[in-house]
Design an enzyme around this catalytic site. Sequence first.
Site: not given
Length: 379
Positions: A126, A130-131, A157, A240, A266, A277, A339-340
């Site tokens: 890249s 040029a990506g 890179c 790849e 929890r 559900q 959650g948090g």
Amino acid sequence: MVVFTPEQSDFAKSVADFCKRETGTREQRNRWTNNGDENHSQELYRKMADLGWAGINVAEEFGGAGAGNVELCIFLEEAVRGQAPIGGIGPTLITAAAYEKFADDALKREVLAGVVAGDSLSISMSEPEAGSDVGALTCRAEKVDGGWKINGQKTWCSNAHFAKSILLIARTDSSGGKHEGLTQFHVPAGTEGLKINQIDTLGGREVNDLYFTDCFVPDEAVVGQVGNGWTQLMAGLNTERLILAAMQLGLAERSFDDTLTFIKERKQFGRPIGSFQALRHRMADHATEIAATKELVYAVAQAADADPAKMMPREASMVKLKATEVSKAMTIDGMQMMGGYGYAKEFDAERLMRGAIISTVFGGTNEIQRDIIGKTYGL
């Protein structure tokens, strides 16, 4: 369902046991990664190399295990599921495959021996302009007496800051089409004229800008044929995208495991939140998607093993697309269900989410994968 041989099942268990022993706790992972600032521990990677895993898919004649794509995927799936901080392994194995296919014998033996011993590699394609359109690259290598002089910039890179060498894609001829006149070069770390600058990301130190200023490499540094770099890149897409898919499968499984443990423990309104559900159905959907992804990953791996020379653009793009989208969906939902706590660094959910989201960008964005798949149907 995916069925492994007894040897493959034993191998999967060995990798899982190693990760449980070495990276099973947050304290261990923090120690390997400088409290999460690094996504790759070269020290831990070399411990895996001592077990023969770093060179798992390197041919036996070069010191590797000579295993197939199925075994490679097993290793990557279990290592990522076990949260082993070896983020550099993907680029390393992708790059090693290119050397094994195209480098001359001397360079091949040198580089692959290092890979088997635990060296990390990097590949640089890249550029700022040029990506996804890699063929538009302008980093130039000019023929000079005894070698080549490289000038230009590369970006995004991976591994470059700790890699033993970089496989560079540069333009050696501008007279033809944009996919012509590209050449691959072996650039060892520390080569004069190469400057590496870190790019700060949500994932910490992962990627880099590269600047080449009259950077000289000898003729022997050419990997493959001059001007044939694009064809060589295309020949590596099966490997790849399988590597990326197997790693994201492992990440999705880890997110599922962690989320499941949390929602069983929890409690709200006097009962485990997983018993509601809304969450139970959501987890059922994710379990189904992950199971389907695993089938696809190993089906493509088996097909690649059956005919290593066959180009599979549709299947390779499908497996990368599916695994990364499933991983992204699972990790985002995992954070929501926690959650948090999913947002807090006390847990791994936020880090897993960051690793999943970027996977839809690197290795060819998922928009590009969809475009490739569509084209294989004549669209």
